[in-house]
Design an enzyme around this catalytic site. Structure first.
Site, PDB file in Angstrom:
ATOM      1  CG  HIS A 208      -0.356   0.246   2.585  1.00  0.00           C
ATOM      2  ND1 HIS A 208      -0.726   1.436   3.110  1.00  0.00           N
ATOM      3  CD2 HIS A 208       0.005  -0.448   3.421  1.00  0.00           C
ATOM      4  CE1 HIS A 208      -0.022   1.401   4.247  1.00  0.00           C
ATOM      5  NE2 HIS A 208       0.457   0.228   4.554  1.00  0.00           N
ATOM      6  CB  CYS A 331       1.555   3.885  13.105  1.00  0.00           C
ATOM      7  SG  CYS A 331       1.818   3.200  11.567  1.00  0.00           S
TER       8      CYS A 331
HETATM    9  N1  PLP Z   1       7.722   0.357   8.236  1.00  0.00           N
HETATM   10  C1  PLP Z   1       7.543   1.959   7.606  1.00  0.00           C
HETATM   11  C2  PLP Z   1       9.003   2.616   7.626  1.00  0.00           C
HETATM   12  C3  PLP Z   1       6.428   2.219   7.480  1.00  0.00           C
HETATM   13  O1  PLP Z   1       6.221   3.539   7.103  1.00  0.00           O
HETATM   14  C4  PLP Z   1       5.269   1.624   7.595  1.00  0.00           C
HETATM   15  C5  PLP Z   1       3.976   2.203   7.403  1.00  0.00           C
HETATM   16  O2  PLP Z   1       3.575   3.055   7.814  1.00  0.00           O
HETATM   17  C6  PLP Z   1       5.535   0.011   8.142  1.00  0.00           C
HETATM   18  C7  PLP Z   1       6.876  -0.140   8.453  1.00  0.00           C
HETATM   19  C8  PLP Z   1       4.356  -0.672   8.281  1.00  0.00           C
HETATM   20  O3  PLP Z   1       3.733  -1.238   7.071  1.00  0.00           O
HETATM   21  P1  PLP Z   1       2.271  -1.732   7.117  1.00  0.00           P
HETATM   22  O4  PLP Z   1       1.423  -0.657   7.130  1.00  0.00           O
HETATM   23  O5  PLP Z   1       2.125  -2.606   5.440  1.00  0.00           O
HETATM   24  O6  PLP Z   1       2.135  -3.027   8.094  1.00  0.00           O
END
Ligand code: PLP
Length: 385
Positions: A208, A331
């Site tokens: 995504h 997040c």
């Molecule tokens: N790692 C990084 C650097 C990210 O930016 C994100 C998402 O914001 C993630 C991990 C987590 O990915 P996912 O949303 O596919 O779990």
């Protein structure tokens, strides 16, 4: 990029949080959902096309990062890939109280995977970063311990866009005989990522973030590296990740990545122009601001800090003007404490609280950037008056 939202139009400039699904990827996903329902692991002929789609998707994805198809395992996204890489290595060495080396600016998917392992008795070393957000390779060298089981340092930062000197860091890790994982969730599909050139042992990616669907991603595991499965169950994904594969989503991910890699140069130029447009607009309007993340950044990322206004307030005021940006990582957007990334960069204290992240994607135009620059100027002037 403007998106219809009831009666108004919204400018979406939060592509580091997630990207809109590519139209061809969406159509492919819908078509496959309608056409096929069989379990790809079944032995009868109804499953054959699904097996073929899985194989072709794996080949396409491998080609985009210069890996071999058997080095790609499909996961539910970046978070799972990060958990898998870190925990499966550490759990194997748990009785030896292993050490994990990571950086102070990682995504929570990495930091909290490390924290979970710390609770089980291992130690975690968080390397500092410089003012631009980069890890100093000498710091890595200095901190490697005999009991270090894995080094996990991100390819590019999600909040400020800093690109790490991955190849140099990998060389140091390998000289010491250590495994190197990189969270490349923000990099894959946006800047060249070549696993053979960089030498990484494991790499996480998420669909995504490159105009693919949500809930699907992949983990690259270098051929020959022995890593335990993280999700136990059936024999899918070379017995490394159990669970019936979401074939339509995987196929859509492969198509989205292929398209983004094909058009990478053009997109990067366009979104860098968007970034420059916002910066020029603010400068020409006499606005005082700091750009975080140094010069070696992802092309569409722009983390800006202002004095005298909170980032949260700025983000909401822009939202009222139909502009979507964020204060940090998506997040953490409900967290009110200052971002660990900005603290690690030592952003000056008068500016740190007034930080927003603008992140452009392939659907944005310089018109969007001009509007963002102008609305930001109006808001900041209104606050200063
Ligand atoms: N790692 C990084 C650097 C990210 O930016 C994100 C998402 O914001 C993630 C991990 C987590 O990915 P996912 O949303 O596919 O779990």
């Amino acid at each position: 990029m403007t998106v219809a939202n009831f009666s108004s139009e919204i400018i979406y400039a939060d592509n580091a949080a997630t990207t809109p699904l590519d139209a061809d990827a969406l159509n492919l996903m819908l078509e496959l959902q309608k056409k096929f329902f069989a379990n790809p692991s079944a032995a009868y002929k109804l499953s054959r096309p699904l097996k073929k789609i899985l194989r072709q998707s794996r080949e396409k994805i491998a080609a985009c990062i210069n890996a071999e198809p058997n080095e790609i395992i499909f996961t539910s996204g970046g978070t799972e890939s990060d958990n898998h890489a870190i925990k499966s290595v550490v759990l194997e060495h748990l009785s030896e109280r292993p050490n994990i080396i990571t950086s102070a600016v990682e995504h929570k998917a990495v930091l909290n995977s490390c924290a979970a392992m710390k609770n089980l008795g291992c130690t975690v070393t968080k390397l500092p970063v410089d003012q631009c957000g980069a890890v100093d390779p000498l710091e890595l060298k200095k901190n490697i311990l005999p009991q270090t089981a894995i080094i996990s340092i991100m390819f590019a930062n999600n909040e400020v866009g800093t690109i790490q000197p991955i190849k140099t860091l990998v060389e140091i890790a390998h000289d010491a005989g250590k495994i190197f994982h990189t969270d490349a969730v923000q990099a894959v599909g946006h800047i060249p990522v070549d696993v053979k050139h960089s030498g990484v042992d494991m790499l996480s990616a998420s669909a995504h973030k490159f105009n693919g669907p949500k809930g699907v991603g992949f983990l690259y595991i270098r051929d020959g590296l022995k890593v335990l499965p993280y999700i136990d169950g059936g024999a899918q994904e070379f017995s490394m990740r159990a669970g019936t594969e979401n074939v339509p989503a995987i196929a859509a991910m492969a198509l989205a990545l292929e398209k983004n890699c094909r058009d990478m140069k053009i997109i990067a130029e366009k979104i860098s122009t968007c970034v420059d447009t916002v910066i020029d607009r603010l400068k020409n309007n006499g606005i005082d601001f700091i750009i975080n993340g140094g010069d070696n950044r992802l092309p569409g990322h722009l983390s800006l800090s202002f004095k005298g206004i909170g980032g949260e307030s700025l983000m909401h005021r822009l939202d009222l003007k139909n502009i979507c940006v964020s204060t940090g990582s998506a997040c953490n957007s409900r967290q009110t404490t200052t971002s660990h990334v900005l603290r690690a960069l030592n952003v000056p204290k008068e500016y740190i609280g007034g930080t927003i992240r603008i992140s452009f994607g392939k659907k944005n135009s310089t018109v969007d950037a001009r509007i963002i620059g102008d609305r930001l100027t109006e808001l900041l002037r209104a606050v200063a008056d």
